[in-house]
Design an enzyme around this catalytic site. Structure first.
Site, PDB file in Angstrom:
ATOM      1  N   GLY A 139      95.751  -3.320  -2.209  1.00  0.00           N
ATOM      2  CA  GLY A 139      94.395  -4.797  -1.506  1.00  0.00           C
ATOM      3  C   GLY A 139      95.363  -5.264  -1.108  1.00  0.00           C
ATOM      4  O   GLY A 139      96.149  -4.102   0.086  1.00  0.00           O
ATOM      5  N   VAL A 187      99.841  -1.312  -2.963  1.00  0.00           N
ATOM      6  CA  VAL A 187      98.883  -0.542  -3.485  1.00  0.00           C
ATOM      7  C   VAL A 187      99.217  -0.332  -4.911  1.00  0.00           C
ATOM      8  O   VAL A 187     100.859  -0.251  -5.819  1.00  0.00           O
ATOM      9  CB  VAL A 187      98.629   1.181  -3.183  1.00  0.00           C
ATOM     10  CG1 VAL A 187      98.257   2.165  -4.247  1.00  0.00           C
ATOM     11  CG2 VAL A 187      99.092   1.092  -1.803  1.00  0.00           C
ATOM     12  N   VAL A 188      98.521  -0.565  -6.017  1.00  0.00           N
ATOM     13  CA  VAL A 188      99.237  -0.396  -8.037  1.00  0.00           C
ATOM     14  C   VAL A 188      98.798   0.660  -8.532  1.00  0.00           C
ATOM     15  O   VAL A 188      97.289   1.418  -8.180  1.00  0.00           O
ATOM     16  CB  VAL A 188      98.326  -1.364  -8.773  1.00  0.00           C
ATOM     17  CG1 VAL A 188      98.951  -1.753 -10.308  1.00  0.00           C
ATOM     18  CG2 VAL A 188      98.576  -3.042  -7.738  1.00  0.00           C
ATOM     19  N   ASP A 198      96.125 -18.153  -5.714  1.00  0.00           N
ATOM     20  CA  ASP A 198      95.606 -17.331  -5.855  1.00  0.00           C
ATOM     21  C   ASP A 198      94.518 -17.202  -6.552  1.00  0.00           C
ATOM     22  O   ASP A 198      94.988 -15.860  -7.530  1.00  0.00           O
ATOM     23  CB  ASP A 198      95.502 -15.868  -4.550  1.00  0.00           C
ATOM     24  CG  ASP A 198      94.906 -15.048  -4.188  1.00  0.00           C
ATOM     25  OD1 ASP A 198      93.661 -15.318  -3.826  1.00  0.00           O
ATOM     26  OD2 ASP A 198      95.229 -13.548  -4.258  1.00  0.00           O
TER      27      ASP A 198
END
Length: 401
Positions: free
Chosen positions: A74, A78-79, A212
């Site tokens: 996103g 990056v995960v 968020d």
């Protein structure tokens, strides 16, 4: 002779340790230091606990982990899934992009101040540059692995919320004895929502606003049956001013509050940390910035109950309709087409909201009030009849009063 026989304090030769005026001043200072977001706890956190834990924490590098598959990507990075080379444990690694430094700060702070409210943060370290030729090293954040699914993914399952029930109700607790239907769904959803509100209340208590809050940013740990907040890249620390600027805003338009900004745009830029910390209770009470997150939780509560709002296109349409009618939820509900209300899953969702004298619907309207000051805090929402139930509210009132 007479005065010499009196006690020295009675002769006023020894002043009392604390005068009434001095006591009042000390009491006022003590109260001010304990008011959200907490000057005293902030001093302890910033100047003692964080440096101490920083010297004791283990240092990591990318060589300490074996990267697995990519879990997501996103705007904030990056995960990846990962395994510890030395301990064989599962981890989650994020190669941060924008707001990486801010996310590291928030996770470090919340791991100290309210462990368990957010994903269990381990450490952060620098890695090789993201692109060849870059001079800037990449920033990696590390968490313990605590589950694969977010609330968003759980809600996509047609069996929701029953798919969560075995994990959050243990030992034969309710609602196992109830038939499937609105009452049983309401009990499960209220339990889920209570956990989310508890995590938010703890985070807000430290002076941090998430900014968020949405189902994608709520992780479910099947082992403990707990929901935890994740993805703190947009969060603002209003004790210190980290990641906060009065003229900047960060939000997801599907979940944002009408005001868009967490505090007045007239608020000055954050001063040096000790001054920002000293002023934080005043700014917090004047602006109630946590109420920005509470609007988002109201949108989530509607999604928990109404399957049609879990679809992204329908959620965007819902927000457009609200914007067009001045955030009037009652007007929106009254204009829902009969063909939509006749769908069993939608009809049952409104039944869940309307149980117990419309307890859920009342809470949604409070959380999604146009004015932030009219919304309850996370602690206040936890005390609602929808979350606590009729008997729970009475028990809570007895404890408080």
């Amino acid at each position: 002779i007479y005065r010499s026989t009196l006690d020295a304090e009675l002769r006023r030769e020894i002043a009392p340790l604390l005068t009434p005026a001095g006591g009042a001043i000390l009491g006022t200072l003590a109260t001010y230091g304990l008011v959200t977001p907490g000057v005293f706890s902030g001093l302890f956190d910033f100047y003692l606990l964080r440096p101490l834990l920083g010297t004791m924490s283990k240092r990591y590098s990318l060589d300490d982990f074996e990267l697995g598959k990519k879990l997501g990507e996103g705007g904030f990075g990056v995960v990846y899934a990962a395994t510890g080379v030395n301990d064989g444990k599962e981890y989650v690694l994020k190669r941060a992009a924008d707001y990486g430094e801010a996310e590291m700060w928030m996770n470090q702070r919340l791991q100290i101040a309210c462990p368990g409210a957010c994903a269990d943060f381990v450490s952060a370290f620098e890695g090789p540059p993201i692109k060849r030729g870059d001079d800037e090293p990449s920033l990696w954040l590390v968490w313990k692995f605590e589950g694969k699914k977010t609330l968003f993914e759980l809600m996509k399952d047609k069996s929701f919320p029953y798919n969560v029930e075995p994990y959050i109700f243990k030992g034969g607790e309710a609602p196992g004895n109830l038939p499937r239907g609105p009452r049983r769904k309401a009990l499960i959803i209220s339990k889920i929502f209570d956990q989310i509100l508890d995590a938010l209340a703890r985070v807000h208590g430290t002076g941090i606003v998430h900014r968020d809050v949405k189902p994608e940013n709520i992780l479910f740990d099947e082992q403990s049956g707990k929901f935890r907040l994740i993805d703190l890249g947009a969060a603002a620390d209003l004790r210190s001013g980290v990641n906060y600027s009065p003229k900047d805003f960060i939000f997801d338009p599907r979940f944002k509050a009408p005001e868009e900004y967490i505090m007045s745009r007239q608020t000055p830029e954050a001063p040096v940390l000790p001054v920002a910390l000293a002023l934080s209770p005043v700014l917090w009470q004047l602006n109630l910035p946590d109420r920005f997150d509470m609007y988002s939780t109201g949108v989530m509560l509607l999604q928990l109950c109404l399957p049609n709002l879990r679809n992204d296109n329908d959620l965007i349409k819902f927000r457009s309709e609200l914007d067009a009618n001045g955030n009037d939820l009652v007007a929106w509900r009254n204009k829902i087409p009969a063909r939509m209300l006749n769908k069993p899953e939608v009809a049952e969702g409104f039944e869940v909201l309307d149980l117990d004298d419309r307890a859920g619907w009342r809470l949604v309207k409070q959380l999604m009030a146009t004015q932030g000051s009219a919304r309850p805090s996370a602690i206040g929402a936890r005390g609602s009849r929808f979350v606590q139930g009729r008997s729970g509210v009475l028990e809570l009132a007895e404890k408080l009063f």
